[in-house]
Design an enzyme around this catalytic site. Structure first.
Site, mmCIF file in Angstrom:
data_model
loop_
_atom_site.group_PDB
_atom_site.id
_atom_site.type_symbol
_atom_site.label_atom_id
_atom_site.label_comp_id
_atom_site.label_asym_id
_atom_site.label_seq_id
_atom_site.Cartn_x
_atom_site.Cartn_y
_atom_site.Cartn_z
ATOM 1 N N ARG A 129 0.495 -9.206 13.625
ATOM 2 C CA ARG A 129 -0.189 -8.295 12.709
ATOM 3 C C ARG A 129 -0.995 -8.839 11.814
ATOM 4 O O ARG A 129 -2.334 -8.242 11.331
ATOM 5 C CB ARG A 129 0.921 -7.373 11.925
ATOM 6 C CG ARG A 129 1.608 -6.369 12.931
ATOM 7 C CD ARG A 129 2.826 -5.741 12.182
ATOM 8 N NE ARG A 129 2.700 -5.058 11.411
ATOM 9 C CZ ARG A 129 3.753 -4.975 10.353
ATOM 10 N NH1 ARG A 129 4.972 -5.566 10.508
ATOM 11 N NH2 ARG A 129 3.680 -4.187 9.348
ATOM 12 N N ARG A 159 12.273 -2.514 11.035
ATOM 13 C CA ARG A 159 11.182 -2.216 11.911
ATOM 14 C C ARG A 159 11.010 -3.277 13.050
ATOM 15 O O ARG A 159 10.983 -4.530 12.796
ATOM 16 C CB ARG A 159 9.829 -2.006 11.323
ATOM 17 C CG ARG A 159 9.903 -0.508 10.609
ATOM 18 C CD ARG A 159 8.552 -0.329 9.669
ATOM 19 N NE ARG A 159 7.332 -0.658 10.027
ATOM 20 C CZ ARG A 159 6.010 -0.603 9.506
ATOM 21 N NH1 ARG A 159 6.187 -0.060 8.332
ATOM 22 N NH2 ARG A 159 5.031 -1.101 10.082
ATOM 23 N N ARG A 175 11.826 -6.329 4.402
ATOM 24 C CA ARG A 175 11.845 -5.034 4.249
ATOM 25 C C ARG A 175 12.824 -4.365 5.102
ATOM 26 O O ARG A 175 13.163 -4.830 6.346
ATOM 27 C CB ARG A 175 10.424 -4.595 4.860
ATOM 28 C CG ARG A 175 10.228 -2.923 4.790
ATOM 29 C CD ARG A 175 8.726 -2.782 4.700
ATOM 30 N NE ARG A 175 7.989 -3.111 5.781
ATOM 31 C CZ ARG A 175 6.649 -2.547 6.028
ATOM 32 N NH1 ARG A 175 6.139 -2.142 5.022
ATOM 33 N NH2 ARG A 175 6.018 -2.904 7.197
ATOM 34 N N ARG A 214 -8.652 0.897 9.900
ATOM 35 C CA ARG A 214 -8.204 -0.635 10.085
ATOM 36 C C ARG A 214 -9.141 -1.336 10.908
ATOM 37 O O ARG A 214 -8.966 -2.271 11.452
ATOM 38 C CB ARG A 214 -6.803 -0.430 11.113
ATOM 39 C CG ARG A 214 -5.473 -0.730 10.060
ATOM 40 C CD ARG A 214 -4.402 -0.534 11.071
ATOM 41 N NE ARG A 214 -3.534 -1.209 10.719
ATOM 42 C CZ ARG A 214 -2.370 -0.594 9.981
ATOM 43 N NH1 ARG A 214 -2.276 0.538 9.577
ATOM 44 N NH2 ARG A 214 -1.348 -1.505 9.654
ATOM 45 N N LYS A 241 0.896 -1.246 -0.094
ATOM 46 C CA LYS A 241 0.031 0.068 -0.079
ATOM 47 C C LYS A 241 0.866 1.227 -0.154
ATOM 48 O O LYS A 241 0.703 2.206 -0.694
ATOM 49 C CB LYS A 241 -0.857 0.095 1.159
ATOM 50 C CG LYS A 241 -1.813 -1.103 1.500
ATOM 51 C CD LYS A 241 -2.833 -1.011 2.407
ATOM 52 C CE LYS A 241 -2.008 -0.990 3.881
ATOM 53 N NZ LYS A 241 -1.388 -2.272 4.476
HETATM 54 P P1 AMP Z 1 1.661 0.363 9.388
HETATM 55 O O1 AMP Z 1 2.877 1.287 8.929
HETATM 56 O O2 AMP Z 1 0.653 1.035 8.436
HETATM 57 O O3 AMP Z 1 1.917 -1.102 9.239
HETATM 58 O O4 AMP Z 1 1.454 0.908 10.962
HETATM 59 C C1 AMP Z 1 2.260 0.399 11.892
HETATM 60 C C2 AMP Z 1 1.308 0.299 13.204
HETATM 61 O O5 AMP Z 1 1.043 1.406 13.675
HETATM 62 C C3 AMP Z 1 0.243 -0.637 13.153
HETATM 63 O O6 AMP Z 1 0.681 -2.145 13.339
HETATM 64 C C4 AMP Z 1 -0.464 -0.011 14.371
HETATM 65 O O7 AMP Z 1 0.271 -0.376 15.520
HETATM 66 C C5 AMP Z 1 -0.325 1.426 14.197
HETATM 67 N N1 AMP Z 1 -1.516 1.973 13.349
HETATM 68 C C6 AMP Z 1 -1.243 2.233 12.258
HETATM 69 N N2 AMP Z 1 -2.316 2.735 11.688
HETATM 70 C C7 AMP Z 1 -3.235 2.613 12.548
HETATM 71 C C8 AMP Z 1 -4.745 2.451 12.473
HETATM 72 N N3 AMP Z 1 -5.608 2.997 11.632
HETATM 73 N N4 AMP Z 1 -5.383 2.386 13.828
HETATM 74 C C9 AMP Z 1 -4.729 1.908 14.728
HETATM 75 N N5 AMP Z 1 -3.253 1.728 14.846
HETATM 76 C C10 AMP Z 1 -2.825 1.928 13.579
#
Ligand code: AMP
Length: 208
Positions: free
Chosen positions: A167, A156, A123, A89, A14
């Site tokens: 996740r 990360r 990654r 989410r 994404k």
């Molecule tokens: P991402 O980079 O999108 O994979 O997000 C990394 C982490 O940020 C996720 O695993 C969540 O812990 C937090 N996070 C990101 N977006 C959201 C969301 N919309 N709602 C809740 N937690 C989020």
């Protein structure tokens, strides 16, 4: 109006596609994960509060995350559109977002679990500018160093094996139901996310 919601599991690509779409359509790429990580890096009160949750791969609360998004969408650069990457989410987040972005088009990234696991575990991310690399498919010119800014590349914490599996469970339980939520509203378009980002961009441009 070019308002897009990118939906899909972690590692579906994404963010990579969002970077290209943002450039091509001249709209901002809004990643809630990036916003949280920037706060963690700067050790803001928000960053301190969410670090452990994010490292483990669980979700930050709906209310807190929605407030961040609401604030970001109210900024001037979102007037002609935006890409939401990683938000919503949960069903609750999607319901709250309906009030702000009822016209958004939802792009659903379809991808197999084994590809997600491989992509996430290989990654690497730039500590300075956040650019993404991959030790198998998108290597930097010099190992461990960002091509764009010379920053240091790292893995990360939530891309380590245990967090990846968690996740994926979180995605399945809390985020996947959004597919039906948006299907019911007739807003969803599926994309085959296994293909390379530049090819995916062409597909995207054919549709939108
Ligand atoms: P991402 O980079 O999108 O994979 O997000 C990394 C982490 O940020 C996720 O695993 C969540 O812990 C937090 N996070 C990101 N977006 C959201 C969301 N919309 N709602 C809740 N937690 C989020």
């Amino acid at each position: 109006m070019n308002n897009f919601i990118f939906l899909g599991p972690p590692g579906a690509g994404k963010g990579s596609l969002a970077v290209k779409v943002a450039e091509a359509y001249k709209i901002p790429h809004i990643s809630t994960g990036d916003i949280f990580r920037a706060n963690i890096k700067a050790q803001t009160p928000l960053g301190v509060k969410v670090k452990a949750i994010i490292d483990s791969g669980s979700l930050v609360s709906d209310e807190l995350t929605f407030e961040l998004v609401k604030d970001r969408l109210s900024q001037d650069d979102c007037k002609n559109g935006y890409i939401l990457d990683g938000f919503p989410r949960t069903i609750r987040q999607a319901e709250m977002l309906e009030e702000l972005a009822a016209d958004a088009k939802v792009v659903n990234f379809e991808i197999k679990d084994e590809i997600v696991i491989r992509r996430l575990s290989t990654r690497r991310v730039c500590k300075s500018c956040g650019a993404n690399y991959n030790t198998l498919t998108l290597k930097p010119k010099k190992e461990g160093v960002c091509d764009k800014c010379g920053g240091e590349l790292y893995q990360r914490d939530d891309d380590k094996q245990e967090s990846i599996l968690h996740r994926m469970d979180v995605y399945r339980e809390q985020t996947e139901p959004l597919i039906n939520f948006y299907k019911g509203k007739g807003k969803i378009t599926n994309l085959d996310a296994a293909i390379e980002t530049d090819v995916l961009l062409k597909e995207f441009q054919k549709i939108f």
